[in-house]
Design a protein around this motif. Structure first.
Motif, PDB file in Angstrom:
ATOM      1  N   HIS A   1     -14.994  24.608  -7.453  1.00  0.00           N
ATOM      2  CA  HIS A   1     -14.883  24.140  -8.843  1.00  0.00           C
ATOM      3  C   HIS A   1     -16.093  23.273  -9.170  1.00  0.00           C
ATOM      4  O   HIS A   1     -16.022  22.044  -9.148  1.00  0.00           O
TER       5      HIS A   1
ATOM      6  N   GLU B   1     -17.119  19.538  -6.713  1.00  0.00           N
ATOM      7  CA  GLU B   1     -16.177  19.847  -5.638  1.00  0.00           C
ATOM      8  C   GLU B   1     -16.930  20.229  -4.372  1.00  0.00           C
ATOM      9  O   GLU B   1     -16.553  19.819  -3.278  1.00  0.00           O
TER      10      GLU B   1
ATOM     11  N   ASN C   1     -18.021  17.089  -2.633  1.00  0.00           N
ATOM     12  CA  ASN C   1     -16.842  16.466  -2.025  1.00  0.00           C
ATOM     13  C   ASN C   1     -16.483  17.130  -0.702  1.00  0.00           C
ATOM     14  O   ASN C   1     -16.242  16.459   0.305  1.00  0.00           O
TER      15      ASN C   1
ATOM     16  N   ARG D   1     -16.585  15.506   3.064  1.00  0.00           N
ATOM     17  CA  ARG D   1     -15.347  15.403   3.838  1.00  0.00           C
ATOM     18  C   ARG D   1     -15.433  16.204   5.133  1.00  0.00           C
ATOM     19  O   ARG D   1     -14.774  15.867   6.122  1.00  0.00           O
TER      20      ARG D   1
ATOM     21  N   LYS E   1     -11.722  25.677   4.687  1.00  0.00           N
ATOM     22  CA  LYS E   1     -10.366  25.134   4.872  1.00  0.00           C
ATOM     23  C   LYS E   1     -10.099  24.012   3.886  1.00  0.00           C
ATOM     24  O   LYS E   1      -9.053  23.954   3.244  1.00  0.00           O
ATOM     25  N   LEU E   2     -11.061  23.088   3.782  1.00  0.00           N
ATOM     26  CA  LEU E   2     -10.876  21.962   2.869  1.00  0.00           C
ATOM     27  C   LEU E   2     -10.767  22.438   1.426  1.00  0.00           C
ATOM     28  O   LEU E   2     -10.037  21.854   0.622  1.00  0.00           O
TER      29      LEU E   2
ATOM     30  N   PHE F   1      -9.400  25.252   0.432  1.00  0.00           N
ATOM     31  CA  PHE F   1      -8.026  25.719   0.241  1.00  0.00           C
ATOM     32  C   PHE F   1      -7.084  24.541   0.033  1.00  0.00           C
ATOM     33  O   PHE F   1      -6.257  24.525  -0.883  1.00  0.00           O
ATOM     34  N   VAL F   2      -7.226  23.553   0.884  1.00  0.00           N
ATOM     35  CA  VAL F   2      -6.305  22.418   0.854  1.00  0.00           C
ATOM     36  C   VAL F   2      -6.484  21.579  -0.416  1.00  0.00           C
ATOM     37  O   VAL F   2      -5.531  21.002  -0.926  1.00  0.00           O
ATOM     38  N   SER F   3      -7.716  21.527  -0.946  1.00  0.00           N
ATOM     39  CA  SER F   3      -7.975  20.678  -2.111  1.00  0.00           C
ATOM     40  C   SER F   3      -7.509  21.318  -3.411  1.00  0.00           C
ATOM     41  O   SER F   3      -6.999  20.633  -4.290  1.00  0.00           O
ATOM     42  N   SER F   4      -7.715  22.615  -3.562  1.00  0.00           N
ATOM     43  CA  SER F   4      -7.408  23.236  -4.856  1.00  0.00           C
ATOM     44  C   SER F   4      -7.225  24.747  -4.750  1.00  0.00           C
ATOM     45  O   SER F   4      -7.360  25.450  -5.742  1.00  0.00           O
ATOM     46  N   VAL F   5      -6.924  25.270  -3.557  1.00  0.00           N
ATOM     47  CA  VAL F   5      -6.781  26.704  -3.324  1.00  0.00           C
ATOM     48  C   VAL F   5      -8.051  27.398  -3.836  1.00  0.00           C
ATOM     49  O   VAL F   5      -9.140  26.923  -3.522  1.00  0.00           O
TER      50      VAL F   5
END
Lengths: 487, 487
Positions: A181, A185, A188, A192, A341-342, A344-348
């Protein structure tokens, strides 16, 4: 030749001459090529060159001397560039959030003259073409509306991004790319993936406040590195910092930085990558303004010199094509799996419809043409704003000569207070971005960033002049106060 | 009455009778209303009721007894519900990432029978209407493509969300709502707004693996609370946990949980809110499946009982309307400002075009009708899958009677190993979601979740039967191995 093409043509010629001046090939007082000669060089008509020179004359970039030709105008007194920055040595907790929120809230108020937030003019985006393509994709591929999207994103888009990256000297495969996004994103996710709360992140000074906000929100610490307004981050200072501090990641904008507009020479990018690799430090490369460079040849990305997969290249189409789509991407090298992976976990995933529309535009919508138009427009607006600043800001004001993009960094004489200036300007319906937003260490109190993304209008010109007057008044008062103090 | 309306009608009647059975109003062996009586009650024709009863008979839900009428079929041996869960007491670091990644990667492989990931059937989404509305919005409001979107999101959408929330007993204003990239981003923002790495988050057990992944990625710790498959999280256990541990936030799905399908009674929701408020603990309420409840009356959200602004209600339109749009939202009470800031920093705004399209659909696209169709379809598929599990899974298997949504939680007899079952099923082209994905404490080894979101086909039915056979074989071998050991 129709009028529109003719108009684009003389602007293109003017922009080329501007670029020669920006890059220093032609200095103040130099004679620019004669009308006849430029007409031959560019293979355009005499009248087109004359139109171009008249445009540059109106902008105050060149001046005609009788019986002699056109000359680069001497820089006005205020046009010097800022010096390299000198942030404090140690890492800092970041606390810019509240200031930024206030400025951003003001920026979305359409009644204000928008010199604050860096927003590209929506009139420069190909709305009609995007709209047609979008409707066509929605009709042909209705499942893009009704099925879940998951990372890494549509192959069609990732393939186009890999092709674009060739221009930057990067050999990416579609598998290297994760769609996000927007660039925010992507940044970010990169931070992370490689750092934890408390970790130290080295970055340019001044830098985009959004990066400081990300670092703040993740509980990391910012280590500001001296940065040259033209050549970018100081490698000497960065090398020293990497020896002194446990730097966990480095977040840099090697091509067209924000707010300075600096561009590292390609050789420096290579050394940057090597320096960080030698320390085992990942480089997060923010290239969101990179496509808006004013250079004649395409610069390289730092990622082009990445031999160990430690450079994470991030960008988006929000500054150049479709600000409303929020489509960005990252090529994260060896950290790719972790980033995916992150994500997916943050916003698919990201809306597939928008990914597919951008992919089609990149494939056959004329993205190169779009980029050329943007560069020409922004180069023009930057030039006009520089000129206005030179004419209206206090003596001793310095201003950047950015390598691209659509912001200017203005350094007022010591004693100026851009926070107070921000308040005075707001009272007159003008928003600006005060310098302290761009630092975690309360630096740049005498600086401000001006957005040049909007169409040049009398209202914009008056607003810039007014900000300059307000700064004059402020400095006058400041001098008066100092003078009134007992010795 | 045309065929389509007739067909919808008898299915609706069947669905109503199913609901009476699911809810326990009619138990095994009970006589269902006579054809004549139901025809009167529902104001439908005798033939419609007969069609409905024949449908239920085919599904194995009711049976005809000669000269007596229709009766609820006795539950097959495997149809008992699981008992309340019994997770370990202390908080855990989460480490489900790799297992989840493998299962999700498998789930996006279209050659597999998709019993793993919980994906709503795209055929149930109003693709044609969405597409028309989208193209119309893009044509009428081209600036939604070319301007930057910033939080909190379009007022048109936030207003519609506030109206929807009335159904849940919530008095929200548009200002209470922040639009997000799906419910996942909303949950991330809420957790980050109220907790830090290392903090303890209380949640249901078993729970949706995505929540565990968020907690893992943020470095927080999960505290799993015993949860009843029908009534939801145990308030007694939660109260004890809040006294024993420093719980920083509680993340619960009071309406239609995943994977259990539980629904807390409204009185329990109220007590949940009061209990947490008394401890000063914010409640993050995940309502993403809430709109797919099978209840006759609209249940309340826990947020409806929020007097102190400490409930953060999260949901999206990804399960009910436009999975491809990634439009979610959060009403974060007193944490609203913090959530909005984090939203900007994480991914700036959401595509306005998609927000405006959803807003128009909510206003005049027939969202209520869409929800009713979904509930009917999913209730039917849930019933068929329960029946197939009852018929094909090992003796002693338990299965949930969910309050809504489109997943079933299956508890195999002790000794079963759903991870090994996952591997065997994958070798035969069937994906399932093994139980340990839904826990941070390696629980639920003998459990699995079945997706019932897809259209009921012979392939799906065969796949469920095959998973049952594989489980039978595994338990046979497991018993044989135990029997073969020396005493």
């Amino acid at each position: 030749m129709d009028t529109q093409t003719g108009s684009v043509l003389y602007e293109a010629v003017a922009s080329d001459v501007s670029a020669l001046i920006h890059s220093g090939t032609l200095g103040p007082g130099d004679r620019v090529p004669s009308v006849r000669r430029l007409s031959r060089q560019k293979r355009v008509s005499i009248s087109t060159v004359l139109q171009a020179y008249r445009l540059l004359e109106n902008r105050g970039v060149i001046e005609a001397r009788p019986q002699s030709g056109y000359y680069v105008r001497p820089r006005l007194r205020a046009a010097a560039e800022p010096a390299i920055s000198d942030p404090p040595r140690g890492p800092r907790q970041v606390g810019v959030h509240d200031l930024v929120s206030r400025v951003l809230a003001a920026a979305s108020d359409t009644r204000l003259v928008p010199l604050g937030a860096a927003l590209p003019d929506h009139e420069l985006m190909p709305a009609a073409k995007l709209q047609r393509m979008l409707s066509s994709v929605a009709r042909r591929r209705p499942r893009s509306l009704t099925t879940y999207a998951v990372p890494p994103g549509r192959l069609e888009l990732r393939r186009q991004i890999a092709r674009l990256a060739l221009d930057w000297g990067c050999n990416l495969t579609p598998d290297d790319v994760v769609v996000t996004h927007g660039c925010m994103e992507a940044l970010n996710l990169c931070l992370r993936a490689v750092a934890k709360p408390g970790d130290i992140i080295a970055l340019e000074s001044p830098t985009y406040f959004g990066l400081l906000q990300i670092i703040e929100s993740l509980g990391m610490r910012a280590l500001e590195i001296p940065t040259h307004p033209r050549d970018g981050i100081s490698l000497e200072a960065l090398a020293l910092a990497c020896e002194r501090e446990k730097v966990k990641a480095c977040l840099v904008m090697p091509n067209v930085s924000n707010p300075l507009g600096s561009m590292m020479p390609d050789a420096a990018k290579k050394r940057l990558v090597q320096l960080l690799a030698a320390h085992g430090i990942p480089l997060i490369e923010d290239q969101v303004y990179g496509d808006l460079h004013f250079a004649r040849a395409h610069p390289r990305a730092a990622k082009a010199y990445d031999r160990q997969g430690m450079v994470m290249l991030c960008s988006s189409f929000s500054k150049t094509l479709a600000p409303g789509f929020r489509v960005g991407w990252v090529a994260a090298g060896r950290y790719r799996a972790q980033v995916e992976k992150l994500k997916f976990v943050s916003s698919v995933g990201n809306p597939e419809l928008l990914q597919l529309t951008i992919a089609e535009f990149l494939e056959n919508g004329g993205y190169d043409h779009q980029l050329r138009s943007l560069r020409r427009a922004f180069s023009d607006r930057i030039g006009r704003t520089q000129h206005a600043v030179s004419g209206h800001f206090p003596a001793g004001t310095r201003v950047t000569s950015p390598s691209g993009g659509f912001v200017l960094w203005v350094e007022l004489p010591q004693g100026a207070d851009s926070l107070a200036l921000y308040e005075s300007a707001m009272r007159e319906g003008i928003s600006i971005a005060p310098g302290p937003m761009f630092s975690a260490s309360d630096r740049y109190r005498n600086c401000l960033r001006l957005n040049c993304g909007c169409a040049w209008t009398p209202a914009i010109e008056r607003a810039i002049a007014r900000v300059g007057q307000l700064a004059q008044q402020q400095l006058g008062r400041s001098v008066a106060r100092r003078g009134a103090r007992p010795p």
